[in-house]
Scaffold this active site. Structure first.
Site, short mmCIF file in Angstrom:
data_model
loop_
_atom_site.label_atom_id
_atom_site.label_comp_id
_atom_site.label_asym_id
_atom_site.label_seq_id
_atom_site.Cartn_x
_atom_site.Cartn_y
_atom_site.Cartn_z
N LYS A 60 -0.33 70.35 53.47
CA LYS A 60 0.08 71.72 53.77
C LYS A 60 1.07 72.14 52.70
O LYS A 60 1.99 71.38 52.36
CB LYS A 60 0.76 71.75 55.15
CG LYS A 60 1.40 73.08 55.54
CD LYS A 60 0.36 74.07 55.98
CE LYS A 60 0.98 75.31 56.62
NZ LYS A 60 1.45 75.04 58.00
N VAL A 61 0.89 73.31 52.13
CA VAL A 61 1.83 73.82 51.13
C VAL A 61 2.02 75.32 51.36
O VAL A 61 1.19 75.98 51.98
CB VAL A 61 1.34 73.61 49.67
CG1 VAL A 61 1.20 72.13 49.35
CG2 VAL A 61 0.05 74.36 49.39
N SER A 62 3.10 75.85 50.85
CA SER A 62 3.32 77.29 50.86
C SER A 62 2.35 77.94 49.87
O SER A 62 2.02 77.35 48.83
CB SER A 62 4.75 77.61 50.45
OG SER A 62 5.68 77.01 51.31
N THR A 114 6.78 80.66 50.51
CA THR A 114 6.23 82.01 50.48
C THR A 114 7.30 83.04 50.83
O THR A 114 7.24 84.18 50.37
CB THR A 114 5.04 82.11 51.44
OG1 THR A 114 4.08 81.10 51.10
CG2 THR A 114 4.37 83.47 51.36
N ALA A 115 8.29 82.62 51.61
CA ALA A 115 9.40 83.52 51.92
C ALA A 115 10.09 84.01 50.65
O ALA A 115 10.41 85.20 50.51
CB ALA A 115 10.40 82.80 52.83
N HIS A 153 9.66 79.82 60.45
CA HIS A 153 9.42 78.89 61.55
C HIS A 153 10.05 79.39 62.85
O HIS A 153 10.09 80.58 63.12
CB HIS A 153 9.90 77.48 61.20
CG HIS A 153 9.28 76.89 59.98
ND1 HIS A 153 7.98 77.15 59.60
CD2 HIS A 153 9.78 76.04 59.04
CE1 HIS A 153 7.71 76.48 58.49
NE2 HIS A 153 8.78 75.81 58.14
#
Length: 281
Positions: A60-62, A114-115, A153
């Protein structure tokens, strides 16, 4: 690599949406096509950096990090976090507008999240960024150590407890700007695994999502073991927010949203340009 005998390293976060999605896969409850996995649970920014180092076969990655990974990894169509009404929030203790934050320290949850990408696309002049683990951001804002923070989150459910207020919903801004759902995080696999293995991983991941959705409660113990500081209510809200039909399959709308995000990031110079195909097939 002989993928049918050597376990593949699999990275995902201990957040409820990820443990919910990956539970059936890592516990052998779905057909993996002969592949086996050795999971590694880390926060998303650690996963981003591990993938950038080439340390994981599947992770899982941004989507921000994906912009730097496209030559070595392909994106899978299942298992990710993409949707509407689920974007990062900018929270503050006192600022009345985003313009007030220019030149002031803003806490963000890691360089490749991504934020951060969304904040930079929203206003490149907000460049006094303080990188903190996501769970430390609300405290830093509440103590006045930074002027604002970008939270992700479960923080989006608990920030009022810190006396903070929402200044901007970056996901809402993105949706209004593009009409697209917001791509937060996706699952990538090393290109060198080969097309057959990558396709098998994607099928197994989709089956794991189906298993989770058709067997409510099956993953409860696994989820709780990795989210002990979270209430059952917050765990459930977390899963409801971040797991949806796009987690099952990106589909044309999801793929279009990812392409739009990467194109805008390239055009803004935030990520390098790449001609590598995003998907294996």
């Amino acid at each position: 690599m002989t993928t049918d005998t050597v376990p593949l390293t699999l990275g995902f976060s201990p957040c409820p949406n990820d443990t919910y999605i990956f539970h059936a896969l890592v516990h052998g409850l779905v057909d993996t096509g002969g592949l086996t996995f050795r999971e590694r649970l880390e926060d998303v920014e650690t996963l981003n950096r591990l993938a950038l180092e080439g340390a994981l076969d599947v992770s899982k990655v941004s989507y921000h990090a994906l912009g730097f990974l496209r030559d070595e990894y392909v994106l899978l169509r299942s298992g990710g976090a993409l949707g509407r009404g689920c974007g990062p929030l900018v929270v503050t203790r006192g600022a009345a507008s985003m313009a007030e934050l220019r030149g002031k320290p803003v806490a963000v949850p890691g360089r490749y999240t991504t934020a951060v990408l969304l904040l930079r696309l929203f206003d490149p002049s907000l460049d006094n960024l303080v990188y903190l683990p996501f769970h430390e951001i609300m405290g830093a804002v509440a103590r006045g150590e930074v002027a604002a923070g970008v939270i992700i989150h479960e923080s989006r459910f608990t920030f009022p407890e810190y006396g903070l207020s929402k200044l901007l919903d970056l996901g809402e801004w993105w949706e209004g700007e593009t009409g697209c759902p917001i791509p937060l995080g996706g699952i990538v696999a090393r290109r060198s695994l080969g097309r057959e293995a990558v396709a098998a991983i994607d099928r197994a991941l989709r089956a794991s999502v189906v298993h989770a959705r058709t067997n409510p409660g099956a993953a409860a113990g696994y989820i709780r073991a990795h989210s002990q500081e979270m209430s059952d209510e917050v765990c459930a809200a977390h899963i409801d927010l971040y797991v949806n039909d796009f987690s099952l399959q990106l589909g044309p709308e999801g793929e279009g949203a990812v392409a739009t995000l990467l194109q805008r990031a390239e055009a803004s110079g935030v990520i390098p340009r790449s001609t590598a195909p995003l998907f294996e097939v």
